[in-house]
Design a protein around this motif. Sequence first.
Motif, mmCIF file in Angstrom:
data_model
loop_
_atom_site.group_PDB
_atom_site.id
_atom_site.type_symbol
_atom_site.label_atom_id
_atom_site.label_comp_id
_atom_site.label_asym_id
_atom_site.label_seq_id
_atom_site.Cartn_x
_atom_site.Cartn_y
_atom_site.Cartn_z
ATOM 1 N N LEU A 1 66.365 27.645 25.945
ATOM 2 C CA LEU A 1 67.017 27.416 24.828
ATOM 3 C C LEU A 1 68.629 26.979 25.160
ATOM 4 C CD1 LEU A 1 65.847 29.713 22.048
ATOM 5 C CD2 LEU A 1 65.172 27.489 22.514
ATOM 6 N N ILE A 2 69.000 26.106 24.644
ATOM 7 C CA ILE A 2 70.566 25.766 25.013
ATOM 8 C C ILE A 2 71.307 25.824 23.554
ATOM 9 C CG2 ILE A 2 72.095 24.290 25.983
ATOM 10 C CD1 ILE A 2 69.721 22.750 27.211
ATOM 11 N N ASP A 3 72.317 26.580 23.679
ATOM 12 C CA ASP A 3 73.327 26.621 22.419
ATOM 13 C C ASP A 3 72.542 26.668 21.088
ATOM 14 O OD1 ASP A 3 75.646 26.762 23.962
ATOM 15 O OD2 ASP A 3 76.237 24.458 23.595
ATOM 16 N N PRO A 4 71.629 27.875 20.926
ATOM 17 C CA PRO A 4 70.570 27.880 19.989
ATOM 18 C C PRO A 4 70.876 28.260 18.646
ATOM 19 C CG PRO A 4 70.638 30.005 21.399
ATOM 20 C CD PRO A 4 71.638 29.096 21.997
ATOM 21 N N TRP A 5 71.687 27.445 18.007
ATOM 22 C CA TRP A 5 71.966 27.551 16.598
ATOM 23 C C TRP A 5 70.848 27.118 15.638
ATOM 24 C CZ3 TRP A 5 76.374 25.111 13.103
ATOM 25 C CH2 TRP A 5 76.314 25.611 11.894
ATOM 26 N N ILE A 6 69.479 27.638 15.794
ATOM 27 C CA ILE A 6 68.475 27.207 15.113
ATOM 28 C C ILE A 6 68.419 27.000 13.791
ATOM 29 C CG2 ILE A 6 66.002 27.529 15.217
ATOM 30 C CD1 ILE A 6 67.045 27.130 18.027
ATOM 31 N N THR A 7 69.284 28.036 13.075
ATOM 32 C CA THR A 7 69.511 27.737 11.531
ATOM 33 C C THR A 7 70.740 27.146 11.325
ATOM 34 O OG1 THR A 7 70.583 30.066 11.569
ATOM 35 C CG2 THR A 7 68.259 30.040 11.359
ATOM 36 N N ASN A 8 71.053 26.242 11.980
ATOM 37 C CA ASN A 8 72.315 25.314 11.633
ATOM 38 C C ASN A 8 71.917 24.424 10.354
ATOM 39 O OD1 ASN A 8 71.333 22.232 12.159
ATOM 40 N ND2 ASN A 8 70.473 23.377 13.951
ATOM 41 N N PRO A 9 72.980 24.036 9.675
ATOM 42 C CA PRO A 9 72.593 23.298 8.231
ATOM 43 C C PRO A 9 71.714 22.239 8.248
ATOM 44 C CG PRO A 9 75.079 23.640 8.824
ATOM 45 C CD PRO A 9 74.175 24.111 9.931
ATOM 46 N N ARG A 10 71.563 21.500 9.262
ATOM 47 C CA ARG A 10 70.896 20.224 9.286
ATOM 48 C C ARG A 10 69.315 20.516 9.557
ATOM 49 N NH1 ARG A 10 72.571 15.556 12.907
ATOM 50 N NH2 ARG A 10 70.841 14.575 11.786
ATOM 51 N N ASN A 11 69.109 21.737 10.115
ATOM 52 C CA ASN A 11 67.790 22.251 9.966
ATOM 53 C C ASN A 11 67.215 22.927 8.874
ATOM 54 O OD1 ASN A 11 64.985 23.010 11.093
ATOM 55 N ND2 ASN A 11 65.816 24.180 12.915
ATOM 56 N N THR A 12 66.249 22.265 8.130
ATOM 57 C CA THR A 12 65.808 22.681 6.826
ATOM 58 C C THR A 12 64.802 23.843 6.832
ATOM 59 O OG1 THR A 12 64.226 20.813 6.860
ATOM 60 C CG2 THR A 12 66.285 20.500 5.607
ATOM 61 N N THR A 13 64.349 23.881 8.107
ATOM 62 C CA THR A 13 63.312 24.764 8.444
ATOM 63 C C THR A 13 63.646 25.814 9.670
ATOM 64 O OG1 THR A 13 62.158 23.674 10.137
ATOM 65 C CG2 THR A 13 61.393 23.489 7.607
ATOM 66 N N GLY A 14 65.170 26.070 9.226
ATOM 67 C CA GLY A 14 65.607 26.883 10.553
ATOM 68 C C GLY A 14 65.065 28.430 10.390
ATOM 69 N N LYS A 15 64.783 29.047 9.472
ATOM 70 C CA LYS A 15 64.464 30.514 9.581
ATOM 71 C C LYS A 15 62.859 30.551 10.189
ATOM 72 C CE LYS A 15 67.316 32.746 6.311
ATOM 73 N NZ LYS A 15 67.401 33.178 4.829
ATOM 74 N N ALA A 16 61.863 29.367 9.666
ATOM 75 C CA ALA A 16 60.697 29.331 10.156
ATOM 76 C C ALA A 16 60.944 29.040 11.730
ATOM 77 C CB ALA A 16 59.802 28.568 9.324
ATOM 78 N N ASP A 17 61.729 28.200 12.011
ATOM 79 C CA ASP A 17 61.759 27.953 13.593
ATOM 80 C C ASP A 17 62.177 29.156 14.322
ATOM 81 O OD1 ASP A 17 60.931 25.273 13.082
ATOM 82 O OD2 ASP A 17 62.879 24.514 12.971
ATOM 83 N N LEU A 18 63.125 29.820 13.875
ATOM 84 C CA LEU A 18 63.582 30.873 14.322
ATOM 85 C C LEU A 18 62.446 31.984 14.629
ATOM 86 C CD1 LEU A 18 65.996 32.229 15.435
ATOM 87 C CD2 LEU A 18 66.723 33.108 13.231
ATOM 88 N N ALA A 19 61.629 32.158 13.632
ATOM 89 C CA ALA A 19 60.523 33.138 13.801
ATOM 90 C C ALA A 19 59.742 32.752 14.776
ATOM 91 C CB ALA A 19 59.920 33.299 12.398
ATOM 92 N N ALA A 20 59.452 31.403 14.921
ATOM 93 C CA ALA A 20 58.248 30.907 15.627
ATOM 94 C C ALA A 20 58.618 31.160 17.353
ATOM 95 C CB ALA A 20 57.990 29.583 15.266
ATOM 96 N N LEU A 21 60.042 31.447 17.463
ATOM 97 C CA LEU A 21 60.297 31.222 18.983
ATOM 98 C C LEU A 21 60.109 32.512 19.383
ATOM 99 C CD1 LEU A 21 63.638 29.343 18.653
ATOM 100 C CD2 LEU A 21 61.825 28.826 20.001
ATOM 101 N N ASP A 22 58.749 32.863 19.892
ATOM 102 C CA ASP A 22 58.301 34.271 20.279
ATOM 103 C C ASP A 22 58.488 34.264 21.726
ATOM 104 O OD1 ASP A 22 56.452 32.525 20.405
ATOM 105 O OD2 ASP A 22 54.947 33.745 19.146
ATOM 106 N N LYS A 23 58.447 33.079 22.617
ATOM 107 C CA LYS A 23 58.571 33.076 23.859
ATOM 108 C C LYS A 23 59.559 32.412 24.586
ATOM 109 C CE LYS A 23 56.171 31.761 28.425
ATOM 110 N NZ LYS A 23 57.614 31.499 29.104
ATOM 111 N N VAL A 24 60.640 33.026 24.991
ATOM 112 C CA VAL A 24 61.714 32.299 25.329
ATOM 113 C C VAL A 24 62.324 33.216 26.930
ATOM 114 C CG1 VAL A 24 64.107 31.620 25.036
ATOM 115 C CG2 VAL A 24 62.839 31.758 23.104
#
Length: 282
Positions: free
Chosen positions: A55-78
Motif C-alpha cells: 500500500l502506498i500513502d494509504p488514506w483509504i477512507t479519503n472523501p472521494r472513496n465512498t466505500t472507504g470503511k468497507a475497503d479498509l476492513a477488506a485489507l486483511d493481507k498487507v
Amino acid sequence: MTRMLRAAIGSGLITCLFMPTAAFAAASPGNGKTQITWYGNAAFKVTTPAGHVLLIDPWITNPRNTTGKADLAALDKVDLILISHGHADHIGDAVAIAKRTGAKLVSTHDLGTALVAYAGYPAKDVSIDGQGDFGGEFSFFGGEVRITLIPAVHSSGVEVPRGENAPPAVEYGGNPSGFLITVRGGPTIYHTGDTDVYGDMKLIPMHHHVDVMLTCIGNHFTMGPDGAALAVQLVQPDVVIPMHFKGLPGFTGTPEAFRAALEKHHAKARLMVLSVHQTVEF
Ligand SMILES: [Zn+2]
C-alpha cells in the motif's frame, strides 16, 4: 517491461482519458501480472505476481472513496506500507492497517521514527529492512520487490493533536519522498509523493526505465497539471496516471488540464485516468 506494457496496451488494458471503466481488465490475482488499484488521493495498492501486497500513502477512507470503511476492513493481507511524508492525507489509515496486518513500514528513517513516536505505528514493524534514506535501495521477498526513495520538493511535518482547544504540535518528519518500485517480472513504478517538478527528475531515467508514473497534479500543495507534464518529460515513463486531485480544498488541477498540458509539452507518455477503485494490470 516495455514489451510487456505494449502487449497490455495492445490488448486494450490501457486506454486513454475517459474511456469507460469496463475497458479495463478485471483484477485476477495470480495471473502473473502486477495489479495497481487506486483508492483516491495518493493511495494505491500494488499486488505483485507472487501475491505480495504493497500500500502506498494509504488514506483509504479519503472523501472521494465512498466505500472507504468497507475497503479498509477488506485489507486483511498487507505486506508493506509505503508512506511518502508526514501529512495526514498520506499517513491516512496506515496505523490501523499495520496493527491488523503486521505490514512493515517503508519510509525515510526520520519519518519512521516519528510515526512510531507520534502516530502509533507498531515499533515491531519498523526496522532496518524498510528504513533508510535517499540513494539506497531496499529489497523485499527475495528481491521480487525493490524500492528506492526518490526526493520530493515538499514538506513532511507530522501533526500531533493536543486536544480540542489547542492547535496540533508539528513534529519533524524528515525529508519528503517519492518511491521507485521495481517488481521482478513486472513494471517499474514511480510514485511521486507530493512534490513540485524539479530538474533532478531527469536523473531517474538514467538509472531506471519507468513503466508507470503515478503523479500528483492537484496544484496548491503540489505541482499542478503543467508542472506534472514537465515532470513527465523529465522522467519519460511509458504510462502516466494522475493522482492527488479533487476532494480537498485548493485542488484545482484536473485530468483534462493535465491532458492538455501533456499535449502542449509534447510529452509522449500514454495517459491513463483511473476512477476510484479501478484496477489496472501490467
Ligand atoms: Zn503533503
